[in-house]
Design an enzyme around this catalytic site. Structure first.
Site, PDB file in Angstrom:
ATOM      1  N   GLY A  12       0.819  -1.210   0.000  1.00 40.44           N
ATOM      2  CA  GLY A  12       0.000   0.000   0.000  1.00 40.44           C
ATOM      3  C   GLY A  12       0.850   1.256   0.000  1.00 40.44           C
ATOM      4  N   ARG A  15       0.315   5.935  -1.672  1.00 40.11           N
ATOM      5  CA  ARG A  15      -0.206   7.190  -1.129  1.00 40.11           C
ATOM      6  C   ARG A  15       0.035   7.254   0.379  1.00 40.11           C
ATOM      7  NH1 ARG A  15      -4.357   5.260  -4.516  1.00 40.11           N
ATOM      8  NH2 ARG A  15      -4.993   6.672  -6.219  1.00 40.11           N
ATOM      9  N   VAL A  63      -3.575  -6.709  -2.204  1.00 35.05           N
ATOM     10  CA  VAL A  63      -3.116  -7.597  -1.134  1.00 35.05           C
ATOM     11  C   VAL A  63      -4.176  -8.607  -0.718  1.00 35.05           C
ATOM     12  CG1 VAL A  63      -1.508  -5.863  -0.254  1.00 35.05           C
ATOM     13  CG2 VAL A  63      -3.805  -6.040   0.745  1.00 35.05           C
ATOM     14  N   ASN A  89       1.002  -1.896   5.190  1.00 35.86           N
ATOM     15  CA  ASN A  89       0.240  -0.648   5.244  1.00 35.86           C
ATOM     16  C   ASN A  89      -1.050  -0.682   4.434  1.00 35.86           C
ATOM     17  OD1 ASN A  89      -0.041   2.418   5.618  1.00 35.86           O
ATOM     18  ND2 ASN A  89      -0.029   2.180   3.401  1.00 35.86           N
ATOM     19  N   TYR A 155     -14.187  -1.840   9.393  1.00 35.06           N
ATOM     20  CA  TYR A 155     -12.863  -1.215   9.506  1.00 35.06           C
ATOM     21  C   TYR A 155     -12.279  -1.434  10.891  1.00 35.06           C
ATOM     22  CZ  TYR A 155      -9.132   2.227   9.192  1.00 35.06           C
ATOM     23  OH  TYR A 155      -7.900   2.839   9.191  1.00 35.06           O
ATOM     24  N   ALA A 157     -13.154  -3.612  13.151  1.00 30.39           N
ATOM     25  CA  ALA A 157     -12.960  -5.035  13.415  1.00 30.39           C
ATOM     26  C   ALA A 157     -11.701  -5.551  12.723  1.00 30.39           C
ATOM     27  CB  ALA A 157     -14.181  -5.825  12.952  1.00 30.39           C
TER      28      ALA A 157
END
Length: 248
Positions: A12, A15, A63, A89, A155, A157
């Site tokens: 990731g 950005r 991913v 990330n 998110y 969780a």
């Protein structure tokens, strides 16, 4: 530079926090394999890292697909011979409430945030075990520790799962001199925070004791610390980086 002759994999990385972390590691001597879904932004990052005098290769891919971890780690071994540092990330968010959130949305967030982290860890750990050395840094969120109306339950969780996975792997890998830690960013200026309304931004700012919203570089500094020899006696920890909005 503390990361001379070391290889780092950053997922990731196109950005925000991932990009800032990749540049910070490169500035301190690391060669890089960077992953992301946007090939144009990945290539821009590769160019920036090379301008810093470090080698860098990109491996595009989501991913949530286990093969992305396989291809990324294989590239690190092919080009650099080892993986010393892994920064997980890659992540996505959604903002629907529980009743408005579809099951596909729930699954997608967990697939990227939690499963993607696991895939990369499982793929890289055999190489770190063989070398009896490694640093893994998982990027989580303070949403893992405190319910938040602005984040979907998926998110929080998924990030809570990342926090537990961090502690569990730290325990399992301690015998192999592998440190596994995490960072829990709070309000940070990223693509996710750009979705905020001005009213919501003011509300967020009013709750930050240090009276500013964080930057990706604030988080990248902590990632660098955990990836370097400065953190050799730290494992199984998650560092809150949120200006004091959540303390423990």
């Amino acid at each position: 530079m503390l990361l001379d002759n070391q290889t780092a994999v950053v997922s990731g990385a196109t950005r925000g926090i991932g990009r800032a972390a990749a540049l910070k590691l490169a500035e301190n001597g690391a060669s890089l394999i960077v992953n992301g879904t946007n090939e144009t932004l990945l290539q821009q990052l590769v160019t920036e890292v090379e301008e810093l005098g470090q080698r860098c290769y990109m491996v595009p891919g989501n991913v949530a697909d286990p093969q992305t971890a396989d291809r990324t780690v294989e590239a690190a071994i092919q080009y650099f011979g080892s993986v010393d540092i892994l920064v997980n990330n890659a992540g996505i968010n959604s903002r629907n409430s529980t009743l408005n959130m579809g099951l596909e949305e729930w699954q997608n967030v967990l697939d990227v945030n939690l499963n993607g982290t696991l895939y990369f860890c499982k793929t890289v750990l055999p190489h770190m075990i063989e070398n009896n050395h490694g640093k893994i840094v998982n990027v989580s969120s303070t949403a893992a520790k405190n319910a938040h109306k602005n984040a979907a339950p998926a998110y929080g969780a998924s990030k809570a799962g990342v926090d537990y996975l961090t502690r569990h792997l730290a325990l399992e890998m301690a015998d192999y001199n592998i440190n596994v830690n995490g960072v829990n960013p709070g309000p940070v200026e990223t693509d996710m925070s750009k979705q905020w309304s001005e009213e919501y931004r003011r509300q967020v700012l009013s709750k930050i004791p240090l009276n500013r919203i964080g930057t990706p570089e604030d988080v990248a500094d902590a990632v660098y610390f955990l990836a370097s020899s400065m953190s050799d006696f730290i494992t199984g920890e998650t560092i809150n980086i949120n200006g004091g909005t959540y303390m423990n």
